[in-house]
Design a protein around this motif. Structure first.
Motif, PDB file in Angstrom:
ATOM      1  N   MET A 105       0.837  -1.198   0.000  1.00  0.00           N
ATOM      2  CA  MET A 105       0.000   0.000   0.000  1.00  0.00           C
ATOM      3  C   MET A 105       0.877   1.255   0.000  1.00  0.00           C
ATOM      4  SD  MET A 105      -2.898   1.295   2.677  1.00  0.00           S
ATOM      5  CE  MET A 105      -3.962  -0.088   2.403  1.00  0.00           C
ATOM      6  N   ARG A 106       0.434   2.254  -0.759  1.00  0.00           N
ATOM      7  CA  ARG A 106       1.200   3.499  -0.843  1.00  0.00           C
ATOM      8  C   ARG A 106       1.019   4.332   0.422  1.00  0.00           C
ATOM      9  NH1 ARG A 106      -1.574   1.922  -4.828  1.00  0.00           N
ATOM     10  NH2 ARG A 106      -0.717   1.577  -6.905  1.00  0.00           N
ATOM     11  N   VAL A 107       2.067   5.103   0.743  1.00  0.00           N
ATOM     12  CA  VAL A 107       2.042   5.905   1.971  1.00  0.00           C
ATOM     13  C   VAL A 107       2.478   7.340   1.679  1.00  0.00           C
ATOM     14  CG1 VAL A 107       2.989   6.184   4.300  1.00  0.00           C
ATOM     15  CG2 VAL A 107       2.568   3.885   3.410  1.00  0.00           C
ATOM     16  N   LYS A 108       1.675   8.278   2.189  1.00  0.00           N
ATOM     17  CA  LYS A 108       2.070   9.690   2.167  1.00  0.00           C
ATOM     18  C   LYS A 108       2.312  10.129   3.605  1.00  0.00           C
ATOM     19  CE  LYS A 108       0.096  14.262   1.341  1.00  0.00           C
ATOM     20  NZ  LYS A 108      -0.889  14.505   2.390  1.00  0.00           N
ATOM     21  N   ILE A 109       3.461  10.742   3.835  1.00  0.00           N
ATOM     22  CA  ILE A 109       3.761  11.340   5.136  1.00  0.00           C
ATOM     23  C   ILE A 109       3.482  12.830   4.996  1.00  0.00           C
ATOM     24  CG2 ILE A 109       5.517  11.777   6.899  1.00  0.00           C
ATOM     25  CD1 ILE A 109       5.070   8.822   6.743  1.00  0.00           C
ATOM     26  N   CYS A 110       2.534  13.328   5.768  1.00  0.00           N
ATOM     27  CA  CYS A 110       2.105  14.722   5.630  1.00  0.00           C
ATOM     28  C   CYS A 110       2.647  15.578   6.770  1.00  0.00           C
ATOM     29  CB  CYS A 110       0.580  14.799   5.605  1.00  0.00           C
ATOM     30  SG  CYS A 110      -0.010  16.374   4.918  1.00  0.00           S
ATOM     31  N   GLY A 111       2.665  16.892   6.533  1.00  0.00           N
ATOM     32  CA  GLY A 111       3.116  17.822   7.559  1.00  0.00           C
ATOM     33  C   GLY A 111       4.626  17.893   7.675  1.00  0.00           C
ATOM     34  N   ILE A 112       5.317  17.752   6.536  1.00  0.00           N
ATOM     35  CA  ILE A 112       6.785  17.851   6.539  1.00  0.00           C
ATOM     36  C   ILE A 112       7.180  19.318   6.737  1.00  0.00           C
ATOM     37  CG2 ILE A 112       8.856  17.634   5.080  1.00  0.00           C
ATOM     38  CD1 ILE A 112       7.848  14.912   6.037  1.00  0.00           C
ATOM     39  N   THR A 113       8.086  19.549   7.682  1.00  0.00           N
ATOM     40  CA  THR A 113       8.508  20.929   7.973  1.00  0.00           C
ATOM     41  C   THR A 113      10.017  21.130   7.858  1.00  0.00           C
ATOM     42  OG1 THR A 113       8.714  20.452  10.337  1.00  0.00           O
ATOM     43  CG2 THR A 113       6.572  21.317   9.579  1.00  0.00           C
ATOM     44  N   ASN A 114      10.768  20.026   7.660  1.00  0.00           N
ATOM     45  CA  ASN A 114      12.221  20.158   7.600  1.00  0.00           C
ATOM     46  C   ASN A 114      12.823  19.050   6.740  1.00  0.00           C
ATOM     47  OD1 ASN A 114      13.173  17.827   9.532  1.00  0.00           O
ATOM     48  ND2 ASN A 114      11.486  18.861  10.588  1.00  0.00           N
ATOM     49  N   LEU A 115      14.027  19.288   6.259  1.00  0.00           N
ATOM     50  CA  LEU A 115      14.683  18.351   5.334  1.00  0.00           C
ATOM     51  C   LEU A 115      14.987  17.017   5.996  1.00  0.00           C
ATOM     52  CD1 LEU A 115      15.942  17.793   2.556  1.00  0.00           C
ATOM     53  CD2 LEU A 115      18.083  18.779   3.428  1.00  0.00           C
ATOM     54  N   GLU A 116      15.424  17.031   7.243  1.00  0.00           N
ATOM     55  CA  GLU A 116      15.764  15.778   7.929  1.00  0.00           C
ATOM     56  C   GLU A 116      14.570  14.824   7.948  1.00  0.00           C
ATOM     57  OE1 GLU A 116      17.195  14.071  12.282  1.00  0.00           O
ATOM     58  OE2 GLU A 116      16.707  16.199  12.068  1.00  0.00           O
ATOM     59  N   ASP A 117      13.395  15.340   8.327  1.00  0.00           N
ATOM     60  CA  ASP A 117      12.192  14.493   8.359  1.00  0.00           C
ATOM     61  C   ASP A 117      11.829  13.994   6.964  1.00  0.00           C
ATOM     62  OD1 ASP A 117      12.029  14.896  11.065  1.00  0.00           O
ATOM     63  OD2 ASP A 117      10.260  16.188  10.997  1.00  0.00           O
ATOM     64  N   ALA A 118      11.982  14.858   5.975  1.00  0.00           N
ATOM     65  CA  ALA A 118      11.673  14.467   4.592  1.00  0.00           C
ATOM     66  C   ALA A 118      12.545  13.298   4.153  1.00  0.00           C
ATOM     67  CB  ALA A 118      11.861  15.657   3.656  1.00  0.00           C
ATOM     68  N   LEU A 119      13.831  13.394   4.404  1.00  0.00           N
ATOM     69  CA  LEU A 119      14.763  12.342   3.968  1.00  0.00           C
ATOM     70  C   LEU A 119      14.558  11.057   4.761  1.00  0.00           C
ATOM     71  CD1 LEU A 119      17.996  14.465   3.406  1.00  0.00           C
ATOM     72  CD2 LEU A 119      16.350  13.657   1.687  1.00  0.00           C
ATOM     73  N   GLU A 120      14.250  11.185   6.049  1.00  0.00           N
ATOM     74  CA  GLU A 120      13.980   9.981   6.859  1.00  0.00           C
ATOM     75  C   GLU A 120      12.688   9.295   6.399  1.00  0.00           C
ATOM     76  OE1 GLU A 120      15.850   8.402   8.799  1.00  0.00           O
ATOM     77  OE2 GLU A 120      17.380   9.842   9.390  1.00  0.00           O
ATOM     78  N   ALA A 121      11.687  10.095   6.013  1.00  0.00           N
ATOM     79  CA  ALA A 121      10.431   9.521   5.508  1.00  0.00           C
ATOM     80  C   ALA A 121      10.684   8.728   4.229  1.00  0.00           C
ATOM     81  CB  ALA A 121       9.413  10.629   5.250  1.00  0.00           C
ATOM     82  N   ILE A 122      11.513   9.290   3.354  1.00  0.00           N
ATOM     83  CA  ILE A 122      11.834   8.618   2.089  1.00  0.00           C
ATOM     84  C   ILE A 122      12.633   7.346   2.362  1.00  0.00           C
ATOM     85  CG2 ILE A 122      13.165   8.834  -0.055  1.00  0.00           C
ATOM     86  CD1 ILE A 122      12.422  11.893   0.113  1.00  0.00           C
ATOM     87  N   LYS A 123      13.592   7.437   3.271  1.00  0.00           N
ATOM     88  CA  LYS A 123      14.407   6.274   3.621  1.00  0.00           C
ATOM     89  C   LYS A 123      13.525   5.153   4.179  1.00  0.00           C
ATOM     90  CE  LYS A 123      18.335   7.256   5.749  1.00  0.00           C
ATOM     91  NZ  LYS A 123      19.278   7.476   6.899  1.00  0.00           N
ATOM     92  N   ALA A 124      12.481   5.545   4.912  1.00  0.00           N
ATOM     93  CA  ALA A 124      11.555   4.566   5.501  1.00  0.00           C
ATOM     94  C   ALA A 124      10.626   3.956   4.445  1.00  0.00           C
ATOM     95  CB  ALA A 124      10.734   5.221   6.605  1.00  0.00           C
ATOM     96  N   GLY A 125      10.542   4.598   3.249  1.00  0.00           N
ATOM     97  CA  GLY A 125       9.742   4.030   2.164  1.00  0.00           C
ATOM     98  C   GLY A 125       8.530   4.837   1.752  1.00  0.00           C
ATOM     99  N   ALA A 126       8.442   6.110   2.173  1.00  0.00           N
ATOM    100  CA  ALA A 126       7.289   6.940   1.788  1.00  0.00           C
ATOM    101  C   ALA A 126       7.263   7.175   0.282  1.00  0.00           C
ATOM    102  CB  ALA A 126       7.341   8.280   2.518  1.00  0.00           C
ATOM    103  N   ASN A 127       6.056   7.142  -0.294  1.00  0.00           N
ATOM    104  CA  ASN A 127       5.874   7.422  -1.725  1.00  0.00           C
ATOM    105  C   ASN A 127       5.659   8.897  -2.001  1.00  0.00           C
ATOM    106  OD1 ASN A 127       4.159   4.719  -0.997  1.00  0.00           O
ATOM    107  ND2 ASN A 127       5.396   4.449  -2.824  1.00  0.00           N
ATOM    108  N   ALA A 128       5.115   9.604  -1.008  1.00  0.00           N
ATOM    109  CA  ALA A 128       4.775  11.017  -1.197  1.00  0.00           C
ATOM    110  C   ALA A 128       4.992  11.768   0.113  1.00  0.00           C
ATOM    111  CB  ALA A 128       3.319  11.161  -1.640  1.00  0.00           C
TER     112      ALA A 128
END
Length: 196
Positions: free
Chosen positions: A1-24
């Motif tokens: 199942m696809r996953v979107k992580i919402c409410g990104i406010t900083n680069l560190e969280d964005a990159l960790e979300a992608i590393k964890a497998g977020a699609n969006a």
């Protein structure tokens, strides 16, 4: 199942979300939100993202011009639009979009057009309140074009197993505090989503 992580406010969280497998990744352009980010700050993050990750801008009761301008400035590929006050002229959007339905009852999910929708629970404030939509409202509904948001966390994802949702959208369920993501919670959430 696809996953979107919402409410990104900083680069560190964005990159960790992608590393964890977020699609969006979702960026909140609603100024009253604790997860609000300006278009220019969002663009700084977007410019450093790897390819094949979709960027999504969240808007609340905004004009089409405002949405077009912010998406262009911030590098958003998709607009996620709450339009409770009928302020958005969808025909005038230059960006691909998805409408948000803030469901108050099962009736809100009936007679939807053949489009993709993001379904969230109705709350007085907008987003990130952790309130869930009653799953039984989706019984006998084709959920293959529905992105489910609201009150999701790793521990309750297994309840979605038989509904065939297109994707899930999470914000507060993977945070250590409002606007700050928790790396381990993101990892666990995405792992559980992929098991559905």
């Amino acid at each position: 199942m696809r996953v979107k992580i919402c409410g990104i406010t900083n680069l560190e969280d964005a990159l960790e979300a992608i590393k964890a497998g977020a699609n969006a990744l979702g960026f909140v352009f609603y100024e009253k939100s604790p997860r609000y980010i300006s278009a220019l700050e969002a663009k700084k993050i977007v410019d450093k993202l790897p390819p094949f990750i979709q960027t999504v801008g969240l808007f609340v009761n905004e004009s089409s011009k405002h949405i077009n301008d912010i998406c262009f400035l911030a590098g958003m590929q998709l607009a996620q639009i709450i339009d409770d006050e009928d302020k958005t002229e969808f025909d005038n959007l230059n960006v691909k979009y998805i409408e948000v339905i803030r469901a108050k009852s099962k009736e809100d999910l009936e007679n939807l057009e053949e489009s993709y929708y993001l379904i969230d629970a109705f709350v007085e404030e907008f987003g990130g309140a952790g309130k869930r939509v009653a799953l039984e409202w989706f019984d006998k509904i084709d959920c293959s074009k529905i992105i489910l948001a609201g009150g999701l966390k790793a521990s309750n994802l297994k309840e979605l197993k038989n509904y065939n949702f297109f994707a899930v959208d999470v914000s507060s369920g993977v945070e250590s505090s409002k606007g700050k993501k928790d790396k381990e919670k993101m990892k666990e959430f995405i792992q559980k989503a992929h098991e559905i």
